[in-house]
Design an enzyme around this catalytic site. Sequence first.
Site, short mmCIF file in Angstrom:
data_model
loop_
_atom_site.label_atom_id
_atom_site.label_comp_id
_atom_site.label_asym_id
_atom_site.label_seq_id
_atom_site.Cartn_x
_atom_site.Cartn_y
_atom_site.Cartn_z
N LYS A 1 0.50 -1.52 -0.03
CA LYS A 1 0.24 0.27 -0.01
C LYS A 1 0.81 1.03 0.19
CE LYS A 1 1.09 1.30 4.64
NZ LYS A 1 1.73 2.91 4.62
N ILE B 1 11.29 -4.06 2.64
CA ILE B 1 11.38 -4.01 3.29
C ILE B 1 11.99 -3.05 3.92
CG2 ILE B 1 12.28 -5.36 6.12
CD1 ILE B 1 12.92 -7.68 3.93
N GLY B 2 10.99 -2.28 6.20
CA GLY B 2 10.43 -1.30 5.83
C GLY B 2 11.04 -0.37 5.01
N ALA B 3 10.50 -0.19 4.84
CA ALA B 3 9.82 1.03 3.32
C ALA B 3 8.70 1.47 3.84
CB ALA B 3 9.75 -0.04 2.38
N GLY B 4 7.93 1.29 4.59
CA GLY B 4 7.16 2.59 4.48
C GLY B 4 5.00 1.93 4.01
N LEU B 5 5.85 0.53 2.72
CA LEU B 5 3.91 0.03 2.04
C LEU B 5 3.69 -1.08 3.00
CD1 LEU B 5 6.87 0.22 -0.79
CD2 LEU B 5 5.08 1.38 -0.33
N ASP C 1 -1.83 -2.05 10.39
CA ASP C 1 -2.38 -1.64 8.84
C ASP C 1 -2.06 -3.22 8.71
OD1 ASP C 1 -1.33 0.63 9.06
OD2 ASP C 1 0.92 0.38 7.76
O1 C5P Z 1 1.09 -1.15 14.90
P1 C5P Z 1 1.92 -1.98 14.35
O2 C5P Z 1 2.61 -2.82 15.26
O3 C5P Z 1 1.96 -1.55 12.90
O4 C5P Z 1 2.77 -0.57 15.19
C1 C5P Z 1 4.20 -0.36 14.94
C2 C5P Z 1 4.89 0.62 15.64
O5 C5P Z 1 4.25 2.07 15.12
C3 C5P Z 1 3.84 1.08 17.12
O6 C5P Z 1 4.78 0.55 18.36
C4 C5P Z 1 4.17 2.41 17.10
O7 C5P Z 1 5.86 3.05 18.15
C5 C5P Z 1 3.76 3.04 16.70
N1 C5P Z 1 2.68 3.43 15.70
C6 C5P Z 1 1.65 4.45 15.99
N2 C5P Z 1 0.69 4.96 16.27
C7 C5P Z 1 0.00 4.10 14.97
C8 C5P Z 1 0.80 3.10 15.01
C9 C5P Z 1 2.36 2.96 15.05
O8 C5P Z 1 2.62 4.93 17.10
N3 C5P Z 1 -1.36 4.08 15.18
#
Ligand code: C5P
Length: 318
Positions: free
Chosen positions: A19, A107-111, A148
Site C-alpha cells: 500500500k 522491507i522497512g519501506a513504509g509500504l 495496518d
Molecule cells: O501497529 P504496529 O505494530 O504496526 O505499530 C508499530 C509501531 O508504530 C508502534 O509500536 C508505535 O510505535 C507506532 N504506531 C503509532 N501509532 C499508530 C501506529 C503505529 O504510534 N497508530
Amino acid sequence: MVNKSQQPIDSFKVRAAAKVNLHLEVLGLRTDGFHELAMVMQSIALYDELSFQINSNGVIKLKCNIPSLSIGDDNLIVKAANLLINRLPDEKSHVGIDISLYKNIPIGAGLAGGSADAAATLVALNSLLNLKYTFSELELFAQELGSDVPFCLEGGTQICFGRGEILEPIKLKENKMGIILVKDPSVHISTPWAYNLCKDIRGHNYLSNESDFELRRKKLRESYWLINFGKVNDIPLKNDLQEVVYPVTPAVEKSLNILSTIPDVIASSMSGSGPSCFAIFSDYEIAKSTFSKYRSIFDNEGLNSWVCPFINNGVIIL
Ligand code: C5P
C-alpha cells in the site's frame, strides 16, 4: 479477497499487496501509547507471494528469498500462523505449516509489506485449515497483529481511523491511476522510530480530545478529492510523518526532488514512515511510458524503482 480457482486442500498460494498512503494525518496520542490517525491507504500492484503447505511435524517453518529477513517467531507471518494454530482444538494441535515467502515488497519501506504478509497468512490458513472464521473475526486477529494489517485484508482504497484499524472503504468500479515508486535500497526506517520522532517534534501541537479528532475525521471524509475519488485528478497528498523524516533522511529528499521534476505528475509524497516515495499519475499508461524514460535516472541515483497501477484488492488467492 479474490478467489480465482479451486485449491487443492493441502496447499495454498496467495498474493499480498503493498500500500501507499494518500493521506497520513497524525491527530494525537492515545492512552494506549499509539497515535490517533486519519489516513487514506491505497493498494498497489506490487506483491509478495506466499505458499502454505500442511506438514505433520507440528512446526511452523518459514523460508524466504531474502536472507536478511528474520524467519523466526518475530516475523509477522509466523505470529499470524501461531495466532490461528494456538486456537485449534487439541486433536488438530499437531498441525504444522511449511510457508514459503517470495518478497517483492521492500522491507522497512513504509509500504506495509510485513502487514500484507500477515493478512495473507490469516486468509490462507483460514481456508487451508478450514477454520471458517468470518471476515469480521479475521479483522480482529489482524488488529492484534498490527495497525495496518486489517487494511491489508481487503485493501483497495480505504479511509483508516483509530490506530489505522477502523476502516471505511471507498468502493470504486474502476480506477485508472498509477504511481512511480522509488526507494533507496540502503535505507530502512523503523515505524516506531518515525512515530517517536513525530511525538518529539510535533507532540506539543497534538489534538487532545475526541471532539477535535472527530472534526478532522469529518473534514477528511468530506474532502473534495475523496468524495470524487477516481473522477478527479486533483489529489493533495499529505503525510505528517514526511515532515519529520525528510529533514533527517537524505534519501527521502533525493527521491522527492527527482519525482517532483517529472512531467504529468499530479503530486508526490513519502509513503507511511518512509523512506519509499511515490508520484501519482492520472493514468497508469502515462506512468508506464514516463517510467521507461526515467528508469535509468533512478538507477543512476541508486534508487530502486517500480511502476504500479492502483488496485481494488488486498489479499488475492491464486
Ligand atoms: O501497529 P504496529 O505494530 O504496526 O505499530 C508499530 C509501531 O508504530 C508502534 O509500536 C508505535 O510505535 C507506532 N504506531 C503509532 N501509532 C499508530 C501506529 C503505529 O504510534 N497508530
